[in-house]
Scaffold this motif. Structure first.
Motif, PDB file in Angstrom:
ATOM      1  N   PHE A  48       1.871 -14.102  -0.182  1.00  0.00           N
ATOM      2  CA  PHE A  48       1.113 -13.060  -0.859  1.00  0.00           C
ATOM      3  C   PHE A  48       1.368 -11.698  -0.218  1.00  0.00           C
ATOM      4  CE2 PHE A  48      -2.499 -10.227  -1.139  1.00  0.00           C
ATOM      5  CZ  PHE A  48      -2.824 -10.249  -2.489  1.00  0.00           C
ATOM      6  N   ILE A  49       1.330 -11.645   1.102  1.00  0.00           N
ATOM      7  CA  ILE A  49       1.518 -10.372   1.796  1.00  0.00           C
ATOM      8  C   ILE A  49       2.931  -9.847   1.588  1.00  0.00           C
ATOM      9  CG2 ILE A  49       1.654  -9.300   4.081  1.00  0.00           C
ATOM     10  CD1 ILE A  49      -0.775 -10.893   4.890  1.00  0.00           C
ATOM     11  N   ILE A  50       3.923 -10.736   1.628  1.00  0.00           N
ATOM     12  CA  ILE A  50       5.296 -10.295   1.390  1.00  0.00           C
ATOM     13  C   ILE A  50       5.442  -9.755  -0.034  1.00  0.00           C
ATOM     14  CG2 ILE A  50       7.694 -11.051   1.220  1.00  0.00           C
ATOM     15  CD1 ILE A  50       6.641 -10.795   4.077  1.00  0.00           C
ATOM     16  N   ALA A  51       4.838 -10.439  -0.999  1.00  0.00           N
ATOM     17  CA  ALA A  51       4.903  -9.968  -2.386  1.00  0.00           C
ATOM     18  C   ALA A  51       4.250  -8.596  -2.514  1.00  0.00           C
ATOM     19  CB  ALA A  51       4.215 -10.973  -3.307  1.00  0.00           C
ATOM     20  N   ALA A  52       3.129  -8.398  -1.813  1.00  0.00           N
ATOM     21  CA  ALA A  52       2.440  -7.106  -1.849  1.00  0.00           C
ATOM     22  C   ALA A  52       3.308  -6.002  -1.250  1.00  0.00           C
ATOM     23  CB  ALA A  52       1.109  -7.202  -1.104  1.00  0.00           C
ATOM     24  N   LEU A  53       4.014  -6.331  -0.161  1.00  0.00           N
ATOM     25  CA  LEU A  53       4.861  -5.333   0.491  1.00  0.00           C
ATOM     26  C   LEU A  53       6.076  -4.991  -0.369  1.00  0.00           C
ATOM     27  CD1 LEU A  53       4.783  -6.520   4.217  1.00  0.00           C
ATOM     28  CD2 LEU A  53       3.447  -4.734   3.104  1.00  0.00           C
ATOM     29  N   VAL A  54       6.659  -5.990  -1.015  1.00  0.00           N
ATOM     30  CA  VAL A  54       7.803  -5.741  -1.892  1.00  0.00           C
ATOM     31  C   VAL A  54       7.372  -4.902  -3.102  1.00  0.00           C
ATOM     32  CG1 VAL A  54       9.520  -6.839  -3.391  1.00  0.00           C
ATOM     33  CG2 VAL A  54       9.021  -7.823  -1.139  1.00  0.00           C
ATOM     34  N   PHE A  55       6.132  -5.086  -3.515  1.00  0.00           N
ATOM     35  CA  PHE A  55       5.603  -4.341  -4.664  1.00  0.00           C
ATOM     36  C   PHE A  55       5.629  -2.835  -4.420  1.00  0.00           C
ATOM     37  CE2 PHE A  55       1.597  -2.524  -6.513  1.00  0.00           C
ATOM     38  CZ  PHE A  55       2.031  -2.484  -7.837  1.00  0.00           C
ATOM     39  N   VAL A  56       5.407  -2.410  -3.176  1.00  0.00           N
ATOM     40  CA  VAL A  56       5.325  -0.979  -2.869  1.00  0.00           C
ATOM     41  C   VAL A  56       6.628  -0.240  -3.204  1.00  0.00           C
ATOM     42  CG1 VAL A  56       4.968   0.739  -1.070  1.00  0.00           C
ATOM     43  CG2 VAL A  56       3.516  -1.297  -1.145  1.00  0.00           C
ATOM     44  N   PRO A  57       7.790  -0.659  -2.657  1.00  0.00           N
ATOM     45  CA  PRO A  57       9.015   0.075  -3.012  1.00  0.00           C
ATOM     46  C   PRO A  57       9.390  -0.048  -4.485  1.00  0.00           C
ATOM     47  CG  PRO A  57       9.536  -1.882  -1.708  1.00  0.00           C
ATOM     48  CD  PRO A  57       8.058  -1.698  -1.642  1.00  0.00           C
ATOM     49  N   ILE A  58       9.071  -1.199  -5.107  1.00  0.00           N
ATOM     50  CA  ILE A  58       9.355  -1.341  -6.538  1.00  0.00           C
ATOM     51  C   ILE A  58       8.568  -0.305  -7.330  1.00  0.00           C
ATOM     52  CG2 ILE A  58       9.071  -2.849  -8.545  1.00  0.00           C
ATOM     53  CD1 ILE A  58       9.650  -5.219  -6.755  1.00  0.00           C
ATOM     54  N   LEU A  59       7.283  -0.136  -6.987  1.00  0.00           N
ATOM     55  CA  LEU A  59       6.449   0.852  -7.665  1.00  0.00           C
ATOM     56  C   LEU A  59       6.978   2.260  -7.453  1.00  0.00           C
ATOM     57  CD1 LEU A  59       3.830   1.598  -9.204  1.00  0.00           C
ATOM     58  CD2 LEU A  59       2.693   1.731  -6.961  1.00  0.00           C
ATOM     59  N   LEU A  60       7.368   2.582  -6.228  1.00  0.00           N
ATOM     60  CA  LEU A  60       7.851   3.929  -5.922  1.00  0.00           C
ATOM     61  C   LEU A  60       9.154   4.232  -6.660  1.00  0.00           C
ATOM     62  CD1 LEU A  60       7.102   4.203  -2.095  1.00  0.00           C
ATOM     63  CD2 LEU A  60       5.780   5.113  -4.025  1.00  0.00           C
ATOM     64  N   VAL A  61      10.047   3.250  -6.737  1.00  0.00           N
ATOM     65  CA  VAL A  61      11.310   3.451  -7.462  1.00  0.00           C
ATOM     66  C   VAL A  61      11.031   3.680  -8.946  1.00  0.00           C
ATOM     67  CG1 VAL A  61      13.436   2.323  -8.232  1.00  0.00           C
ATOM     68  CG2 VAL A  61      12.753   2.189  -5.827  1.00  0.00           C
ATOM     69  N   ALA A  62      10.119   2.868  -9.517  1.00  0.00           N
ATOM     70  CA  ALA A  62       9.785   3.012 -10.936  1.00  0.00           C
ATOM     71  C   ALA A  62       9.175   4.385 -11.209  1.00  0.00           C
ATOM     72  CB  ALA A  62       8.814   1.906 -11.356  1.00  0.00           C
ATOM     73  N   MET A  63       8.293   4.852 -10.321  1.00  0.00           N
ATOM     74  CA  MET A  63       7.687   6.165 -10.493  1.00  0.00           C
ATOM     75  C   MET A  63       8.723   7.275 -10.350  1.00  0.00           C
ATOM     76  SD  MET A  63       3.968   5.896  -8.635  1.00  0.00           S
ATOM     77  CE  MET A  63       3.648   7.616  -9.030  1.00  0.00           C
ATOM     78  N   ALA A  64       9.663   7.102  -9.420  1.00  0.00           N
ATOM     79  CA  ALA A  64      10.711   8.108  -9.229  1.00  0.00           C
ATOM     80  C   ALA A  64      11.582   8.216 -10.477  1.00  0.00           C
ATOM     81  CB  ALA A  64      11.560   7.755  -8.014  1.00  0.00           C
ATOM     82  N   VAL A  65      11.915   7.075 -11.069  1.00  0.00           N
ATOM     83  CA  VAL A  65      12.723   7.074 -12.297  1.00  0.00           C
ATOM     84  C   VAL A  65      11.937   7.715 -13.432  1.00  0.00           C
ATOM     85  CG1 VAL A  65      13.831   5.620 -14.027  1.00  0.00           C
ATOM     86  CG2 VAL A  65      14.064   5.057 -11.602  1.00  0.00           C
ATOM     87  N   LEU A  66      10.640   7.373 -13.531  1.00  0.00           N
ATOM     88  CA  LEU A  66       9.801   7.943 -14.585  1.00  0.00           C
ATOM     89  C   LEU A  66       9.695   9.459 -14.429  1.00  0.00           C
ATOM     90  CD1 LEU A  66       8.019   7.207 -17.006  1.00  0.00           C
ATOM     91  CD2 LEU A  66       6.084   7.040 -15.435  1.00  0.00           C
ATOM     92  N   TRP A  67       9.526   9.909 -13.205  1.00  0.00           N
ATOM     93  CA  TRP A  67       9.453  11.350 -12.953  1.00  0.00           C
ATOM     94  C   TRP A  67      10.782  12.036 -13.276  1.00  0.00           C
ATOM     95  CZ3 TRP A  67      12.103  14.456  -9.390  1.00  0.00           C
ATOM     96  CH2 TRP A  67      11.638  15.772  -9.304  1.00  0.00           C
ATOM     97  N   ARG A  68      11.887  11.366 -12.924  1.00  0.00           N
ATOM     98  CA  ARG A  68      13.212  11.940 -13.197  1.00  0.00           C
ATOM     99  C   ARG A  68      13.450  12.067 -14.694  1.00  0.00           C
ATOM    100  NH1 ARG A  68      16.879  14.466 -13.993  1.00  0.00           N
ATOM    101  NH2 ARG A  68      18.973  14.517 -13.104  1.00  0.00           N
ATOM    102  N   LEU A  69      12.962  11.096 -15.467  1.00  0.00           N
ATOM    103  CA  LEU A  69      13.191  11.108 -16.914  1.00  0.00           C
ATOM    104  C   LEU A  69      12.261  12.069 -17.649  1.00  0.00           C
ATOM    105  CD1 LEU A  69      13.684   7.285 -17.597  1.00  0.00           C
ATOM    106  CD2 LEU A  69      15.459   9.052 -17.571  1.00  0.00           C
ATOM    107  N   THR A  70      11.000  12.110 -17.209  1.00  0.00           N
ATOM    108  CA  THR A  70      10.001  12.898 -17.941  1.00  0.00           C
ATOM    109  C   THR A  70       9.658  14.222 -17.273  1.00  0.00           C
ATOM    110  OG1 THR A  70       8.097  11.894 -16.810  1.00  0.00           O
ATOM    111  CG2 THR A  70       8.968  10.745 -18.752  1.00  0.00           C
TER     112      THR A  70
END
Length: 204
Positions: A48-70
């Motif tokens: 669970f903790i590893i999944a939570a930690l992996v979630f952080v960079p995935i979220l940041l990358v998705a937000m960075a792409v969204l910001w770059r596009l919009t």
């Protein structure tokens, strides 16, 4: 002339993938490694903790792409990202999954508190955050704000009851699908309110 704060148009399906994808990814990663443990730097971490930690960079990358596009990120997206990073860090530092589970209660509680402060002042902070998406009169925003204020309190209490009394897997499923579904159904149920208090074009 286009307002610099106005989001650039982007494929709606891609936008949904970027906004919802990280949460779905967390859910799938958790299902795959939930029964495993990992030793990092001499410390053992649960799946669970590893999944939570992996979630952080995935979220940041998705937000960075969204910001770059919009060229735009909502205040709510920025706040949510901050909370995920902060509580994800606490989860890893103390090796305690409770921090990540409490994050949801704190986010909903904070939103309820913010809306409540505005209601006491006779204002709708909700319209300040998403007013450009749903043009309504002040009366409409005040009604919606009161309803969401109650809903966020109930969701915060619900999250506390779930993670404290139910299994870890049950919490992950409810966090991933249950709470978002409740919010979606609530917003759909407000269609009449949106129509009743919608601003006419000449009022905009």
């Amino acid at each position: 002339m286009t307002d610099q704060n106005t989001p650039k148009p982007v494929n709606p399906i891609l936008k949904q993938v970027l906004e919802l994808g990280p949460t779905i990814a967390f859910f799938l990663i958790y299902l795959k490694i939930k029964d495993e443990s990992f030793v990092i730097g001499g410390t053992e971490y649960s799946g669970f903790i590893i999944a939570a930690l992996v979630f952080v960079p995935i979220l940041l990358v998705a937000m960075a792409v969204l910001w770059r596009l919009t060229g735009h990120l909502s205040r709510m997206q920025v706040f949510t990202a901050f909370m995920v990073i902060f509580f994800g860090g606490l989860t890893a530092w103390f090796n305690d999954e409770r921090f990540f589970k409490m994050k949801t209660s704190i986010v909903y509680g904070f939103m309820a508190a913010l809306l409540g402060i505005g209601l006491v002042q006779g204002k709708s902070y909700l319209s300040y955050v998403i007013g450009e998406l749903i043009p309504m009169t002040l009366e409409g925003w005040m009604i919606l704000t009161r309803r969401l204020f109650v809903l966020f309190i109930l969701l915060a209490i619900g999250n506390e009851l779930v993670w404290r009394n139910m299994s870890e897997e049950a919490w992950v499923k409810i966090e991933t699908f249950g709470f978002p579904a409740i919010l979606f159904v609530f917003l759909m149920s407000q269609a009449g309110l949106f129509q009743r208090y919608a601003l006419e074009e000449d009022e905009g």
